[in-house]
Design a protein around this motif. Sequence first.
Motif, short mmCIF file in Angstrom:
data_model
loop_
_atom_site.label_atom_id
_atom_site.label_comp_id
_atom_site.label_asym_id
_atom_site.label_seq_id
_atom_site.Cartn_x
_atom_site.Cartn_y
_atom_site.Cartn_z
N ARG A 182 0.82 -1.22 0.00
CA ARG A 182 0.00 0.00 0.00
C ARG A 182 0.85 1.27 0.00
O ARG A 182 0.50 2.25 -0.65
CB ARG A 182 -0.92 -0.01 1.23
CG ARG A 182 -1.74 1.24 1.42
CD ARG A 182 -2.71 1.48 0.27
NE ARG A 182 -3.91 0.67 0.38
CZ ARG A 182 -4.78 0.52 -0.64
NH1 ARG A 182 -4.56 1.11 -1.80
NH2 ARG A 182 -5.85 -0.23 -0.50
N ARG A 192 -7.61 -3.29 -0.04
CA ARG A 192 -8.82 -3.02 -0.83
C ARG A 192 -8.46 -2.26 -2.10
O ARG A 192 -7.43 -1.61 -2.20
CB ARG A 192 -9.87 -2.26 0.00
CG ARG A 192 -9.45 -0.90 0.54
CD ARG A 192 -10.64 -0.01 0.77
NE ARG A 192 -11.43 0.09 -0.43
CZ ARG A 192 -11.13 0.90 -1.45
NH1 ARG A 192 -10.09 1.69 -1.38
NH2 ARG A 192 -11.88 0.91 -2.52
N LYS A 193 -9.34 -2.39 -3.09
CA LYS A 193 -9.13 -1.68 -4.35
C LYS A 193 -10.47 -1.40 -5.01
O LYS A 193 -11.41 -2.19 -4.88
CB LYS A 193 -8.24 -2.49 -5.29
CG LYS A 193 -8.60 -3.95 -5.38
CD LYS A 193 -7.45 -4.73 -5.98
CE LYS A 193 -7.63 -6.21 -5.74
NZ LYS A 193 -6.46 -7.03 -5.92
N ARG A 197 -14.07 -1.54 -11.19
CA ARG A 197 -14.94 -0.89 -12.18
C ARG A 197 -15.49 -1.84 -13.23
O ARG A 197 -16.22 -1.43 -14.12
CB ARG A 197 -14.19 0.26 -12.87
CG ARG A 197 -13.77 1.37 -11.92
CD ARG A 197 -13.13 2.56 -12.64
NE ARG A 197 -12.83 3.64 -11.72
CZ ARG A 197 -11.71 3.75 -11.00
NH1 ARG A 197 -10.76 2.84 -11.14
NH2 ARG A 197 -11.53 4.75 -10.16
N MET A 235 -17.38 6.94 -18.44
CA MET A 235 -17.35 6.01 -17.30
C MET A 235 -18.50 5.02 -17.46
O MET A 235 -19.52 5.09 -16.76
CB MET A 235 -17.50 6.77 -15.97
CG MET A 235 -16.35 7.71 -15.69
SD MET A 235 -16.47 8.41 -14.03
CE MET A 235 -15.16 9.63 -14.11
N CYS A 287 -17.27 0.87 -6.81
CA CYS A 287 -16.62 2.10 -7.24
C CYS A 287 -17.50 3.30 -6.86
O CYS A 287 -18.62 3.43 -7.37
CB CYS A 287 -16.40 2.09 -8.75
SG CYS A 287 -15.56 3.59 -9.33
N PRO A 288 -17.02 4.16 -5.97
CA PRO A 288 -17.77 5.39 -5.67
C PRO A 288 -17.81 6.27 -6.92
O PRO A 288 -16.89 6.24 -7.73
CB PRO A 288 -16.96 6.07 -4.57
CG PRO A 288 -15.93 5.11 -4.13
CD PRO A 288 -15.74 4.12 -5.24
N ARG A 290 -0.37 4.49 -1.94
CA ARG A 290 -0.74 5.75 -1.29
C ARG A 290 0.51 6.60 -1.01
O ARG A 290 1.62 6.09 -0.94
CB ARG A 290 -1.47 5.48 0.03
CG ARG A 290 -2.86 4.89 -0.14
CD ARG A 290 -3.84 5.90 -0.73
NE ARG A 290 -5.21 5.44 -0.63
CZ ARG A 290 -5.91 4.83 -1.60
NH1 ARG A 290 -5.34 4.58 -2.75
NH2 ARG A 290 -7.16 4.47 -1.41
C1 LIG Z 1 -15.81 10.26 -3.01
C2 LIG Z 1 -15.23 9.46 -4.15
C3 LIG Z 1 -15.67 9.71 -5.43
C4 LIG Z 1 -15.17 8.97 -6.50
N1 LIG Z 1 -15.70 9.20 -7.74
C5 LIG Z 1 -15.30 8.42 -8.77
C6 LIG Z 1 -15.94 8.58 -10.04
O1 LIG Z 1 -16.79 9.45 -10.25
N2 LIG Z 1 -15.57 7.73 -11.02
C7 LIG Z 1 -14.63 6.75 -10.84
O2 LIG Z 1 -14.38 5.99 -11.76
N3 LIG Z 1 -14.01 6.58 -9.64
C8 LIG Z 1 -14.33 7.39 -8.60
N4 LIG Z 1 -13.75 7.22 -7.37
C9 LIG Z 1 -12.74 6.17 -7.17
C10 LIG Z 1 -11.32 6.76 -7.01
O3 LIG Z 1 -10.86 7.14 -8.28
C11 LIG Z 1 -10.42 5.72 -6.36
O4 LIG Z 1 -10.86 5.48 -5.04
C12 LIG Z 1 -8.97 6.22 -6.32
O5 LIG Z 1 -8.44 6.23 -7.62
C13 LIG Z 1 -8.07 5.35 -5.44
O6 LIG Z 1 -8.14 4.02 -5.87
P1 LIG Z 1 -8.44 2.84 -4.83
O7 LIG Z 1 -9.77 3.13 -4.18
O8 LIG Z 1 -8.49 1.58 -5.66
O9 LIG Z 1 -7.32 2.83 -3.85
C14 LIG Z 1 -14.20 7.97 -6.29
C15 LIG Z 1 -13.74 7.75 -4.99
C16 LIG Z 1 -14.24 8.48 -3.93
C17 LIG Z 1 -13.75 8.19 -2.54
#
Ligand SMILES: Cc1cc2nc3c(=O)[nH]c(=O)nc-3n(C[C@H](O)[C@H](O)[C@H](O)COP(=O)(O)O)c2cc1C
Length: 276
Positions: free
Chosen positions: A10, A33-34, A37, A89, A153-154, A195
Amino acid sequence: MAYAEAIGRRFGDGGPAGEGVADSEFLQRVMSRKTVRRYSDAVPADSLLDVLVAAALSSSAKSDFQQASILRVDDADRRAAIGKLFPSMPWIGVSPVFYVFLGDARRLQRVGELRGKPVRNGTLEGFFNASVDAALALQTMILCAESVGLGVCPISVIRNEIDRVAAILGLPDLVFPVAGLCLGYPQGEGHVSLRLPRRLTTHRDRYDESVLTEAIDDYDRRRDAIHAIPKEQQRANAEFGEVPFYGWSEDKARQAAKAEGAAFPPYLRSHGFSFD
Ligand SMILES: Cc1cc2nc3c(=O)[nH]c(=O)nc-3n(C[C@H](O)[C@H](O)[C@H](O)COP(=O)(O)O)c2cc1C
């Protein structure tokens, strides 16, 4: 040395690795975690989703005001309408399940009306508290979903089209999306995203950013060695020019320089928030 591998993957920052700490599957899972998509066609059972929602709504809530709401977008037409707004997306339109985590400053105001008290919750405090509650519920859902083998995926990009998304979802005044959440069973492996070094993101007793330049350079190089950003994914080369080394910080500086979400503040101001 239960955590050395997960922490190393990490951060790779040579920092503390949890020597002597008892192994916990939960902690291992969180650190590994990851974001996912791509999903298989399998749709998680409603009963499982009910449990995940119950877990998400078990999150801490500021002052017990409970200002998070969770909206599941089930209707195929509404789903397609949202997906169409974000062609870059495609996972937004096709993930087996799609939730929207809402900051809900409205409910507390309604409670005030019900009990005849002068509650004005369109303040900055109301907005911030509702945002934090929704974010905590979102992250709880993420970790719980991942703990049962789901991938998520948020999706905060929905705020970039807030007027249309709010119309599709019928959001009233004082209710706003913090983020959507795509959810399904993962297809493919994905990777754990490195990170920033903890010597930059953690502080003791006093905030100290003296390591910033060095730590960012170090992070850029190490991240590039693991996952270089391919040329075709470099942003705005026409505007910013090509650089000999395109790392995380170059990418994020370019991304942040092109501010997103211009429609969000006017939307909020015209839907109940004064931010006083
Ligand atoms: C509040 C929030 C909003 C996000 N919005 C998007 C988004 O609109 N589209 C997307 O593809 N990923 C989105 N992400 C995913 C981030 O891109 C992803 O968490 C970041 O690249 C780190 O990757 P990891 O979570 O695998 O460590 C979002 C994450 C967070 C926390």
